[in-house]
Write a protein that holds these residues in place. Sequence first.
Motif, PDB file in Angstrom:
ATOM      1  N   PHE A   1       0.418  -2.021   0.450  1.00  0.00           N
ATOM      2  CA  PHE A   1      -0.125  -0.393  -0.105  1.00  0.00           C
ATOM      3  C   PHE A   1       1.318   1.311  -0.240  1.00  0.00           C
ATOM      4  CE2 PHE A   1      -3.391  -2.968   0.762  1.00  0.00           C
ATOM      5  CZ  PHE A   1      -4.594  -2.302   0.429  1.00  0.00           C
ATOM      6  N   ASP A   2       1.909   0.862   0.907  1.00  0.00           N
ATOM      7  CA  ASP A   2       3.280   2.358   0.458  1.00  0.00           C
ATOM      8  C   ASP A   2       3.689   2.986  -0.603  1.00  0.00           C
ATOM      9  OD1 ASP A   2       4.299  -0.383   0.640  1.00  0.00           O
ATOM     10  OD2 ASP A   2       5.757   1.095   2.044  1.00  0.00           O
TER      11      ASP A   2
ATOM     12  N   ALA B   1       0.906   3.829  -2.200  1.00  0.00           N
ATOM     13  CA  ALA B   1       0.598   5.062  -2.479  1.00  0.00           C
ATOM     14  C   ALA B   1       0.676   6.429  -3.439  1.00  0.00           C
ATOM     15  CB  ALA B   1       0.430   5.057  -1.608  1.00  0.00           C
TER      16      ALA B   1
ATOM     17  N   LEU C   1      -6.377   2.338  -2.442  1.00  0.00           N
ATOM     18  CA  LEU C   1      -5.790   2.645  -1.008  1.00  0.00           C
ATOM     19  C   LEU C   1      -6.088   2.107   0.221  1.00  0.00           C
ATOM     20  CD1 LEU C   1      -3.594   5.176  -2.201  1.00  0.00           C
ATOM     21  CD2 LEU C   1      -2.552   2.951  -1.840  1.00  0.00           C
TER      22      LEU C   1
ATOM     23  N   VAL D   1      -3.823   1.865   8.023  1.00  0.00           N
ATOM     24  CA  VAL D   1      -3.826   1.192   6.674  1.00  0.00           C
ATOM     25  C   VAL D   1      -3.085   0.417   6.748  1.00  0.00           C
ATOM     26  CG1 VAL D   1      -3.592   1.561   4.300  1.00  0.00           C
ATOM     27  CG2 VAL D   1      -4.310   3.404   5.481  1.00  0.00           C
TER      28      VAL D   1
ATOM     29  N   THR E   1       2.897   4.688   5.532  1.00  0.00           N
ATOM     30  CA  THR E   1       1.837   3.958   4.661  1.00  0.00           C
ATOM     31  C   THR E   1       0.601   4.467   4.688  1.00  0.00           C
ATOM     32  OG1 THR E   1       2.581   1.721   5.117  1.00  0.00           O
ATOM     33  CG2 THR E   1       0.802   1.224   3.589  1.00  0.00           C
TER      34      THR E   1
ATOM     35  N   CYS F   1      -1.474   7.057   2.751  1.00  0.00           N
ATOM     36  CA  CYS F   1      -2.518   6.739   1.611  1.00  0.00           C
ATOM     37  C   CYS F   1      -3.389   8.192   1.798  1.00  0.00           C
ATOM     38  CB  CYS F   1      -2.654   5.871   2.143  1.00  0.00           C
ATOM     39  SG  CYS F   1      -2.995   4.405   1.510  1.00  0.00           S
TER      40      CYS F   1
ATOM     41  N   CYS G   1      -6.498   8.946   8.828  1.00  0.00           N
ATOM     42  CA  CYS G   1      -4.731   8.494   9.251  1.00  0.00           C
ATOM     43  C   CYS G   1      -4.375   9.394   9.752  1.00  0.00           C
ATOM     44  CB  CYS G   1      -5.044   9.281   7.378  1.00  0.00           C
ATOM     45  SG  CYS G   1      -5.263   7.488   6.100  1.00  0.00           S
TER      46      CYS G   1
END
Length: 415
Positions: free
Chosen positions: A103-104, A107, A136, A148, A161, A165, A193
């Motif tokens: 996911f990072d 992003a 994401l 996340v 991450t 995101c 986040c």
Amino acid sequence: MTIDLNQQGMETLRLTWNTFWDKHCHGFRNKNKSDGSYTDDGKYTVWPLSVLAQAVVDAMRIYPQDAHQFVEPVFRVFDRYYSPKYHAYCASENFDGNNDVYFDDNAQVASAFLTAFEVTGNRHYLDKGAEVVRFLLTGWYTSEPYGVRWHVEKDGSNTCTTAECGIAALRLERHMDPNDSYARTLVSFASDCARWVFDRMQDQDDKLIRDGYVPDKEHNECGNGYRIDGMKWTYNQGTPLTLTSMLYCKTGQDWFKEKAEQLALAVTDTNTTIFDRDTPNHDARFYRDSLYFYQLLAEGFADLHLFIGQRASQEVLDRTRREAIRVVKYMNRYMRNNETGLYFQTFEIFRISEQGQREYHQLTGTDKKYEPSEGERCHDNHVPVCDRKLTHSLISCASAARIYFQTARLSPSVD
């Protein structure tokens, strides 16, 4: 000598492109056996490519005629990493059954696409960025540890991450009707986040941000089946700086400004563990980190000035500008290879070469042992690290270009 930071960034980008671009495969190859590739023929993981793409976008804002030639080729390379299954990008070039999706990484790819739309007006980049942002949002844990997740098949969530995101979500939202329900969802997600980062990951002693939650049933120090990884990297400070600054600009909520200012003061305090504190000379203390992490803190400094600006305290503005300039001068003086014009990756210059060790001693007065870094050298398992040739990695050189461009937002030139 006065250094024009934008010019230096553009020159670094050109040299980086010429070093790593392979016209035969219409992509980038690790031709010098440096860090960052995952195959014998030198294919790169998607992370270095995302940093390079963002450096190209940075250049487009200042030198659109010169940098335009790089845009289409670098973004076309991402196609090889695209996963139709996830509507996102794999760490390696995609193949059937490739579930190595972070996911990072995504992003950063999303931010690269969305900012490419801003400098080109090409809606293809906006559409691709929007597609990745939808992916994401699926990474948010709805129960412990929240935040996340860092990988589709691996457990745990971390600062970088989660913050990145949130940033990507806000970058998409600013190209939407703010009254659209999905646009409001993006702002709400980004806010969640930011609050997770500061509520869960901030060290209340020094106010710096820690790395993340790691599954650990044995120690379980958090009471939720996870323990906190207490490492404090510069990118774990830079991404929350950008996120909270953007959120303050968007919402006007003082909480985001207060957290951004608090973190900015912490990350410019040379008494904290994020700095090399082995020297008593505070003017000679620099981050104990690498360029490819710091480039996100350089961006965070600049974003604080952009999105909060004069509403921040003068102390915060002065300290962040001073630190950004101090670092870029150090990078130019000690981390640049005068023979190639390219950059090494570690701020710990005593690990680059014996000359670096002597320069470190002269700068700090600290007699540190020369400890050659494997990351600065050609990969060759048959030769001791100390005997391997020095080389440069794509990610460190692209990061250096980004650092020049981002710092130029605060000071176009330095002496």
